[in-house]
Design a protein around this motif. Structure first.
Motif, short mmCIF file in Angstrom:
data_model
loop_
_atom_site.label_atom_id
_atom_site.label_comp_id
_atom_site.label_asym_id
_atom_site.label_seq_id
_atom_site.Cartn_x
_atom_site.Cartn_y
_atom_site.Cartn_z
N ALA A 19 0.76 -1.23 -0.15
CA ALA A 19 0.11 0.27 0.06
C ALA A 19 0.77 1.18 -0.10
N ALA A 20 1.98 1.24 0.73
CA ALA A 20 2.86 2.38 0.83
C ALA A 20 3.55 2.61 -0.68
N LEU A 21 4.07 1.72 -1.18
CA LEU A 21 4.60 1.47 -2.59
C LEU A 21 3.61 2.29 -3.39
N LYS A 22 2.28 1.50 -3.63
CA LYS A 22 1.32 2.23 -4.40
C LYS A 22 0.85 3.78 -4.13
N GLU A 23 1.09 4.11 -2.94
CA GLU A 23 1.01 5.37 -2.57
C GLU A 23 1.95 6.16 -3.26
N VAL A 24 3.29 6.03 -3.26
CA VAL A 24 4.30 6.69 -3.55
C VAL A 24 4.37 6.77 -5.19
N LEU A 25 3.99 5.46 -5.79
CA LEU A 25 3.96 5.49 -7.21
C LEU A 25 2.66 6.30 -7.92
N GLN A 26 1.44 6.41 -7.05
CA GLN A 26 0.43 7.18 -7.37
C GLN A 26 0.81 8.60 -7.15
N ARG A 27 1.63 9.16 -6.32
CA ARG A 27 2.13 10.43 -6.27
C ARG A 27 3.12 10.98 -7.53
N GLN A 28 3.79 9.67 -7.91
CA GLN A 28 4.76 10.07 -8.98
C GLN A 28 3.95 10.28 -10.42
N ILE A 29 2.94 9.50 -10.60
CA ILE A 29 2.12 9.28 -11.65
C ILE A 29 1.41 10.70 -11.75
N ASP A 30 0.75 11.04 -10.42
CA ASP A 30 0.05 12.17 -10.67
C ASP A 30 0.67 13.35 -10.81
N THR A 63 4.91 3.73 -18.04
CA THR A 63 4.94 2.41 -17.82
C THR A 63 3.61 1.74 -17.60
N LEU A 64 2.80 2.27 -16.57
CA LEU A 64 1.65 2.05 -15.93
C LEU A 64 0.82 1.87 -17.36
N ALA A 65 0.87 2.97 -18.02
CA ALA A 65 -0.19 2.99 -19.25
C ALA A 65 0.25 1.87 -20.24
N ARG A 66 1.54 1.63 -20.55
CA ARG A 66 1.92 0.51 -21.62
C ARG A 66 1.59 -0.87 -20.91
N LEU A 67 1.77 -0.97 -19.69
CA LEU A 67 1.41 -2.57 -19.27
C LEU A 67 -0.07 -2.68 -19.52
N LEU A 68 -0.76 -1.92 -19.07
CA LEU A 68 -2.30 -1.91 -19.11
C LEU A 68 -2.62 -2.15 -20.52
N GLY A 69 -2.00 -1.39 -21.48
CA GLY A 69 -2.21 -1.52 -22.87
C GLY A 69 -1.93 -2.86 -23.42
N GLU A 70 -0.96 -3.32 -22.85
CA GLU A 70 -0.48 -4.77 -23.23
C GLU A 70 -1.45 -5.83 -22.79
N SER A 75 -3.42 -7.04 -16.04
CA SER A 75 -4.42 -6.44 -15.19
C SER A 75 -3.81 -5.36 -14.27
N ASP A 76 -4.64 -4.53 -13.77
CA ASP A 76 -4.27 -3.51 -13.02
C ASP A 76 -3.43 -4.01 -11.78
N ASP A 77 -3.95 -5.00 -11.11
CA ASP A 77 -3.24 -5.51 -9.86
C ASP A 77 -1.64 -5.88 -10.33
N GLU A 78 -1.62 -6.57 -11.35
CA GLU A 78 -0.41 -6.94 -12.00
C GLU A 78 0.57 -5.97 -12.38
N ALA A 79 0.06 -5.07 -13.01
CA ALA A 79 0.67 -3.79 -13.29
C ALA A 79 1.47 -3.00 -12.12
N TRP A 80 0.46 -2.73 -11.13
CA TRP A 80 1.02 -2.06 -10.01
C TRP A 80 1.89 -3.10 -9.20
N ARG A 81 1.90 -4.18 -9.23
CA ARG A 81 2.97 -5.34 -8.72
C ARG A 81 4.36 -5.00 -9.28
N TRP A 82 4.24 -4.80 -10.65
CA TRP A 82 5.54 -4.74 -11.09
C TRP A 82 6.24 -3.54 -11.05
N LEU A 83 5.32 -2.22 -11.05
CA LEU A 83 5.78 -1.18 -10.60
C LEU A 83 6.47 -1.06 -9.17
#
Length: 86
Positions: free
Chosen positions: A11-22, A32-39, A42-50
């Protein structure tokens, strides 16, 4: 990640990543998030990779007692979903 991170760490990692994205900083996080989702990932898997890349960068910073390596972090994001190694 070789070991599973706790839900709180994820959850903490996702929060930091969300701030970077925003903030668009670094832009590679959003791209990268957009590319992974576009490929079709799944949303969960993309967030796990990030999160894996973020956790790796933090681990290297602690291990080597060095500041954040923006270029290395961006390069690792660009390699996803390939192997994470630096």
């Amino acid at each position: 990640m070789s070991e599973r991170a706790t839900p709180a760490v994820m959850a903490a990692l996702k929060e930091v990543l969300q701030r970077q994205i925003d903030a668009g900083d670094p832009p590679e996080a959003r791209l990268t998030l957009a590319r992974l989702l576009g490929e079709g990932m799944s949303d969960d898997e993309a967030w796990r990779w990030l999160s894996a890349v973020m956790l790796q960068e933090m681990s290297i910073m602690i291990r080597d007692n060095r500041p954040f390596d923006r270029a290395g972090y961006a390069a690792a994001l660009d390699r996803l979903p390939g192997l994470i190694d630096r």
